[in-house]
Write a protein that holds these residues in place. Structure first.
Motif, PDB file in Angstrom:
ATOM      1  N   MET A  48       0.882  -1.215  -0.087  1.00  0.00           N
ATOM      2  CA  MET A  48      -0.181  -0.039   0.039  1.00  0.00           C
ATOM      3  C   MET A  48       0.896   1.481   0.187  1.00  0.00           C
ATOM      4  O   MET A  48       1.854   1.398   0.862  1.00  0.00           O
ATOM      5  N   GLU A  99      -2.466   5.582  -0.966  1.00  0.00           N
ATOM      6  CA  GLU A  99      -3.611   4.939  -0.694  1.00  0.00           C
ATOM      7  C   GLU A  99      -3.912   4.673   0.886  1.00  0.00           C
ATOM      8  O   GLU A  99      -4.982   4.792   1.124  1.00  0.00           O
ATOM      9  N   ALA A 121      -6.368   4.923  -6.612  1.00  0.00           N
ATOM     10  CA  ALA A 121      -6.094   4.301  -5.470  1.00  0.00           C
ATOM     11  C   ALA A 121      -7.378   3.735  -4.651  1.00  0.00           C
ATOM     12  O   ALA A 121      -6.809   2.616  -4.126  1.00  0.00           O
ATOM     13  N   LEU A 124      -7.177  -0.399  -3.476  1.00  0.00           N
ATOM     14  CA  LEU A 124      -7.379  -0.771  -2.267  1.00  0.00           C
ATOM     15  C   LEU A 124      -8.701  -1.959  -2.423  1.00  0.00           C
ATOM     16  O   LEU A 124      -8.680  -2.785  -1.586  1.00  0.00           O
TER      17      LEU A 124
END
Length: 63
Positions: free
Chosen positions: A1, A5, A41, A45
């Protein structure tokens, strides 16, 4: 990540804790990025299974 993010994740996490869904305008204001960057982003996720969108309830689910 990535750092960005993580920032988007924390914004969504903190806002959903209080029963609010952040709008794109709120995410733009809080991150200072454009819509394409934020969408990328959020998609990352979701691919990483950190976020899910409940279509019926229209809320984010934090995993």
């Amino acid at each position: 990540m990535t750092d960005f993010e993580r920032k988007v994740y924390r914004i969504i996490f903190n806002m959903t804790r209080f029963g609010k869904n952040p709008s794109m305008e709120q995410l733009k204001r809080k991150t200072g990025k454009d819509e394409q960057t934020i969408r990328a982003a959020v998609k990352n996720l979701m691919r990483q299974r950190k976020l899910m969108w409940d279509k019926k309830k229209r809320i984010w689910i934090i995993i």
